[in-house]
Design a protein around this motif. Structure first.
Motif, mmCIF file in Angstrom:
data_model
loop_
_atom_site.group_PDB
_atom_site.id
_atom_site.type_symbol
_atom_site.label_atom_id
_atom_site.label_comp_id
_atom_site.label_asym_id
_atom_site.label_seq_id
_atom_site.Cartn_x
_atom_site.Cartn_y
_atom_site.Cartn_z
ATOM 1 N N LYS A 215 1.052 -0.927 -0.159
ATOM 2 C CA LYS A 215 -0.291 -1.279 -0.647
ATOM 3 C C LYS A 215 -0.225 -1.964 -2.000
ATOM 4 N N THR A 216 0.598 -1.472 -2.895
ATOM 5 C CA THR A 216 0.725 -2.081 -4.212
ATOM 6 C C THR A 216 1.269 -3.502 -4.112
ATOM 7 N N GLY A 217 2.214 -3.705 -3.217
ATOM 8 C CA GLY A 217 2.843 -5.017 -3.098
ATOM 9 C C GLY A 217 1.908 -6.117 -2.628
ATOM 10 N N VAL A 218 0.982 -5.793 -1.753
ATOM 11 C CA VAL A 218 0.141 -6.851 -1.158
ATOM 12 C C VAL A 218 -1.331 -6.711 -1.548
ATOM 13 N N PHE A 219 -1.635 -5.873 -2.534
ATOM 14 C CA PHE A 219 -3.042 -5.612 -2.863
ATOM 15 C C PHE A 219 -3.835 -6.862 -3.240
ATOM 16 N N PRO A 220 -3.278 -7.819 -3.992
ATOM 17 C CA PRO A 220 -4.070 -9.014 -4.309
ATOM 18 C C PRO A 220 -4.622 -9.720 -3.076
ATOM 19 N N LEU A 221 -3.873 -9.752 -1.995
ATOM 20 C CA LEU A 221 -4.366 -10.389 -0.768
ATOM 21 C C LEU A 221 -5.494 -9.582 -0.143
ATOM 22 N N ASP A 222 -5.462 -8.271 -0.315
ATOM 23 C CA ASP A 222 -6.562 -7.437 0.182
ATOM 24 C C ASP A 222 -7.838 -7.728 -0.595
ATOM 25 N N ALA A 272 -7.596 2.575 -4.041
ATOM 26 C CA ALA A 272 -6.945 2.188 -2.787
ATOM 27 C C ALA A 272 -5.731 3.067 -2.513
ATOM 28 N N LEU A 273 -4.959 3.371 -3.553
ATOM 29 C CA LEU A 273 -3.797 4.236 -3.388
ATOM 30 C C LEU A 273 -4.220 5.672 -3.094
#
Length: 302
Positions: A215-222, A272-273
């Motif tokens: 989640k941390t790695g791709v959060f900007p796309l979310d 989110a986390l």
């Protein structure tokens, strides 16, 4: 049940992701078009949220306790359908890779199968995701009164493509997310199985750890996906009335960074986390336990 419990956190996350201005009653934007007035002060038209608990209190105060479960029905449909498609595709692709005869390392096999499963499941269930976001973004003023009316309204005013706004960001985001998640999950689970921890504890911890990393790695796309999902003719009617016009992934990313800095791409990451970790732990524990029960019932050894 997991979805119902975490629904309030999901609403908080979406509200924070759509809040594009600074966390203050007024905020200042650079205005390079003129040297005489290089900055402009803006008063946001809508609530300004500060953190998880204050946002929860604000929503309850302004919209009632039911405001914390806005969008829960399409979200339930999303979770049920997504989970079914995701695990079905993941297992089938894993089997296909194994049948090729090539000695593919387990982390790579899990990453490929997880990414493929995530892309297919995201595409199939995306209209539910979009409806979830739009319902959760509504304030006291109703834009959509029901699921059926929202479907008719979106189809009439935006066409079939309206249900897939931001899908490209979802696909680009979910492919590395599921790849990282399943790769991290299987690697962590295999490592912990060599300890004295029980299967249930191992599965739950592995799911939690994998969810946090992915989640941390791709959060900007979310975040970009959420901002694209509320574009269209109803953009100015949500709880944040001043949502800018966003077009495309990279333009949205550039506009977000220019207005809010790099931290703007991570609005709502904390909640989110908090939401993803326990949900993933429960999901993976249930999945692995069910698989063991079914294998035991059929007399199949793991």
């Amino acid at each position: 049940m997991s979805r119902f419990v975490i629904a309030p956190l999901d609403v908080v996350k979406i509200r924070l992701q759509l809040q594009h201005h600074a966390l203050s009653p007024t905020f200042t934007l650079l205005n390079p078009s003129t040297l005489l007035n290089p900055t402009v002060t803006v008063t946001p038209n809508g609530p300004v949220y500060h953190g998880i608990l204050p946002t929860l209190r604000t929503i309850i105060h302004q919209e009632g306790i039911t405001g914390l479960w806005k969008g829960n029905i399409p979200a339930e449909l999303l979770y049920l359908t997504y989970g079914a498609v995701q695990f079905l595709v993941f297992r089938q692709i894993s089997r296909l890779i194994s049948k090729t005869g090539y000695d593919v390392p387990d982390p790579l096999k899990n990453a490929v199968a997880g990414a493929s499963a995530g892309a297919i499941a995201t595409t199939v269930t995306y209209p539910c995701d979009l409806l979830r976001t739009r319902f959760a973004s509504q304030g006291t003023e109703k834009i959509y009164s029901s699921i059926l009316s929202s479907i008719r309204q979106i189809y009439t005013s935006e066409g079939p493509t309206g249900f897939f706004r931001g899908l490209s960001a979802g696909i680009i985001g979910i492919v590395p997310y599921m790849g990282i998640f399943f790769c991290t999950y299987e690697s962590t689970r295999n490592f912990l199985h060599r300890t004295n921890l029980s299967h249930g504890t191992t599965d739950a911890f592995s799911g939690t750890f994998a969810a946090v990393i992915a989640k941390t790695g791709v959060f900007p796309l979310d975040l970009i996906r959420k901002r694209l999902q509320v574009q269209g003719p109803t953009r100015g009617l949500y709880i944040h009335r001043n949502i800018p016009v966003y077009n495309g992934i990279w333009k949205t990313a550039r506009k977000t960074v220019s207005r809010e800095g790099w931290r703007g791409l991570y609005r709502g990451l904390t909640v989110a986390l908090l939401k993803a970790a326990p949900a993933s732990a429960a999901t993976m524990w249930t999945f692995e336990t069910t698989m063991r029960v079914l294998k035991w019932k059929d007399g199949v050894e793991d």
